[in-house]
Structure formats: C-alpha cells, structure tokens
Design a protein around this motif. Structure first.
Motif, mmCIF file in Angstrom:
data_model
loop_
_atom_site.group_PDB
_atom_site.id
_atom_site.type_symbol
_atom_site.label_atom_id
_atom_site.label_comp_id
_atom_site.label_asym_id
_atom_site.label_seq_id
_atom_site.Cartn_x
_atom_site.Cartn_y
_atom_site.Cartn_z
ATOM 1 N N GLY A 94 -3.540 8.638 -7.023
ATOM 2 C CA GLY A 94 -4.581 8.168 -6.122
ATOM 3 C C GLY A 94 -4.107 7.278 -5.003
ATOM 4 O O GLY A 94 -4.934 6.658 -4.317
ATOM 5 N N ALA A 95 -2.799 7.215 -4.737
ATOM 6 C CA ALA A 95 -2.306 6.336 -3.680
ATOM 7 C C ALA A 95 -0.996 6.853 -3.102
ATOM 8 O O ALA A 95 -0.203 7.489 -3.794
ATOM 9 C CB ALA A 95 -2.098 4.915 -4.202
ATOM 10 N N SER A 96 -0.786 6.566 -1.817
ATOM 11 C CA SER A 96 0.470 6.865 -1.135
ATOM 12 C C SER A 96 0.925 5.629 -0.388
ATOM 13 O O SER A 96 0.105 4.819 0.070
ATOM 14 C CB SER A 96 0.298 8.021 -0.146
ATOM 15 O OG SER A 96 0.132 9.254 -0.801
ATOM 16 N N PHE A 97 2.262 5.493 -0.241
ATOM 17 C CA PHE A 97 2.860 4.313 0.362
ATOM 18 C C PHE A 97 3.790 4.761 1.484
ATOM 19 O O PHE A 97 4.694 5.564 1.260
ATOM 20 C CB PHE A 97 3.628 3.513 -0.699
ATOM 21 C CG PHE A 97 2.759 3.055 -1.843
ATOM 22 C CD1 PHE A 97 2.234 1.775 -1.860
ATOM 23 C CD2 PHE A 97 2.449 3.922 -2.886
ATOM 24 C CE1 PHE A 97 1.426 1.354 -2.908
ATOM 25 C CE2 PHE A 97 1.631 3.507 -3.936
ATOM 26 C CZ PHE A 97 1.125 2.216 -3.939
ATOM 27 N N PHE A 98 3.580 4.217 2.686
ATOM 28 C CA PHE A 98 4.266 4.685 3.887
ATOM 29 C C PHE A 98 5.042 3.541 4.537
ATOM 30 O O PHE A 98 4.623 2.382 4.503
ATOM 31 C CB PHE A 98 3.253 5.211 4.903
ATOM 32 C CG PHE A 98 2.278 6.210 4.348
ATOM 33 C CD1 PHE A 98 2.576 7.564 4.314
ATOM 34 C CD2 PHE A 98 1.055 5.787 3.841
ATOM 35 C CE1 PHE A 98 1.680 8.483 3.803
ATOM 36 C CE2 PHE A 98 0.142 6.705 3.331
ATOM 37 C CZ PHE A 98 0.454 8.049 3.305
ATOM 38 N N ALA A 99 6.178 3.884 5.157
ATOM 39 C CA ALA A 99 6.996 2.847 5.801
ATOM 40 C C ALA A 99 7.924 3.467 6.821
ATOM 41 O O ALA A 99 8.088 4.687 6.897
ATOM 42 C CB ALA A 99 7.810 2.091 4.757
ATOM 43 N N SER A 100 8.557 2.598 7.592
ATOM 44 C CA SER A 100 9.689 3.003 8.416
ATOM 45 C C SER A 100 10.911 2.209 7.970
ATOM 46 O O SER A 100 10.798 1.177 7.292
ATOM 47 C CB SER A 100 9.393 2.761 9.904
ATOM 48 O OG SER A 100 9.365 1.379 10.196
#
Length: 289
Positions: A208-214
């Motif tokens: 139920g979750a996604s984690f995004f970054a650069s």
C-alpha cells in the motif's frame, strides 16, 4: 552498500529534494506557537495571514490561517506526515528528551534500518516525523537498485538515556525537511506521477505504499493508500497540506517534468524557474529550479 561518492551526502544534497511545506491551519497563533515551543522551529517571517518558520534562517514551514477551512477527513488525500530530518542521533535524543519533559504525546517510533524515526501530530492533527538518518555506509541496496527498509521497534528508552538533559535550544542548524509522506488514492497512479512524470526513482515498496527519491536517497516523497484508497481528489479550501516544494537541481530537470505534466494535461503556472500545479489527488505542488 552505498558508493563512496554518496557516503557523506544528505537528503538535501540530492538532485531533487523537498525544501518547504505549507499548511493551512484554523488557529495560526496556537499552531505557530506549538511548532516553535515543541518542535523547536524559529519564526522567520510574518504576514497578515501567515507565519514562516525554520531553522538557522532556513525557511521550512509556512502556516497560513484559514479559519473557515474544512478539516481534512482521515481518508482524504493530503498529508500523512512532514518529516523533519535532524543532523544526528544526539540531536534526535535531545529533541526526545525535550518532548518528554514537555509532556508531548507521541504516536509511535520506528527503526527503518536507514533511519530512526519518532511520530507525533500537531494540535490540528497534521502528522509529523522527527528522524535522523543512519550513515549511508550502513544502508543496504538490493540488486534491483532499491534500498532495504523495514519497520522495527525503536528503543525510545535507550535513546532518551543518551540525551543531554540540559536546557534545549531548539532544532539544531542543519535540520531540514528530509521527506514528505502523502496520502493518495492509488499506488499505480503515484508510481506514474512521481517516477515517470517527475523523474524520481522508486526506492522502496511496502504493501500500500511507494517511496521515491533522487540520488539514491531512501525517499524524498512517499505515497500511501492506507487510509485513502480510491478517495476522490482533495477539494480546495481544506485544512492541512496546502502545498509543498520540490527543489530540482537544474532547469533541464524542470523542463523534463513540465513535459510529463503536459502529457498528463495537468495545467501549470510558471514564474521564472518555478512552477505551481495541483497533482492528480488535489495536493498543491511547487517545482523550483
């Protein structure tokens, strides 16, 4: 393990990062006082309807008073929490000791392998995380390029025992908004928007979750559907998160994001190297080069 070239870098050293959040609140005086007294921010600027707060002169949070704003329902898209990143474990321990002495109710604490986090909410229910990152040399990257994260128990007593119990002077210089965690209505849409349109990397997933970054940071933006699955877009005039700002490192990155927004037919307002828009869930977003 992390590459040596990334070992000493922080969330704000990455090509795209969060540098500001903006909340709409019903009682400006009360909420602003709470962020200063409990979270340890300092008043940087005032206007007729708002306060800008930060650390060591760096603006982090704007509060705008909207007495008639509709409170955000628990299942609406919007803010899950604003995550304030402190410089190290000693700073986290010092804030914990201050919170305990002030009688602040905490909502939880977790060891995420890459970080140690404490959770609470402001007086109007806006979620907050106060956390410190472990050194990048201690992070584990998987074969697919994602970073290993978990939710394990954080020993608050041990952290408290380490704290300097002397007078607390507020958040230390170097404190920043490390990430922002949002409630959205669908994860495939979030993956498309933050990864394919804005150009962030998908760094971790959880049910139920996604984690995004650069820059291979663990996450600058998270999106979950734990309370808000299939929810309608957030209406205008709702209290809580009005907008947040993602700083991008170059005009080229901004132009790439603009091209993706155009494909989604999301209207934008551009002033110089800054763009304002409303995302697919009704949340305000600023992109600044």
């Amino acid at each position: 393990m992390v590459e040596p070239t990334l070992a000493g870098l922080t969330a704000l050293d990455m090509p795209t990062h969060v540098d500001h959040a903006h909340l709409s609140v019903a009682d400006l005086t009360m909420v602003s006082s709470w962020y200063r007294e409990i979270l340890g921010l300092r008043l940087i600027e005032t206007s007729q309807h708002g306060h800008t707060l930060g650390v060591a002169g760096l603006p982090l949070l704007t509060l705008t008073e909207a007495k008639d704003a509709v409170p955000q329902p628990r299942n609406a898209p919007g803010l899950f929490h604003t995550a304030f990143l402190v410089p190290d474990r000693a700073a986290l321990a010092a804030w914990l000791a201050h919170a305990v002495q002030a009688g602040v109710p905490l909502q939880g604490a977790s060891d995420h392998l890459v970080s140690e986090a404490i959770y609470l909410a402001d007086p109007e229910g806006n979620g907050i995380e106060v956390y410190r990152d472990r050194p990048r040399t201690d992070w584990t990257y998987l074969q697919d390029g994602m970073v290993k994260m978990a939710t394990e128990r954080l020993d608050l007593q041990a952290l408290y025992d380490e704290a300097d119990k002397g007078p607390w002077g507020g958040m230390q210089p170097g404190t920043a908004i490390g990430h922002i965690h949002l409630q959205v209505s669908d994860i495939p849409g979030a993956n498309h928007f933050f990864r394919d349109v804005l150009g962030l990397d998908l760094m971790a997933t959880y049910p139920g979750a996604s984690f995004f970054a650069s820059g291979r940071y663990h996450h600058h933006v998270a999106a979950n559907i734990w309370n808000s699955r299939h929810a309608s877009p957030r209406p205008a005039g709702m209290a809580g998160l009005a907008d947040y700002t993602l700083h991008v490192s170059s005009p080229d990155r901004l132009d790439q994001a603009l091209a993706g927004l155009e494909r989604l037919e999301i209207p934008v307002t551009r002033i110089g190297q800054s763009v304002s828009l409303t995302d697919p869930w009704g949340i305000g977003l600023r992109l600044s080069a």
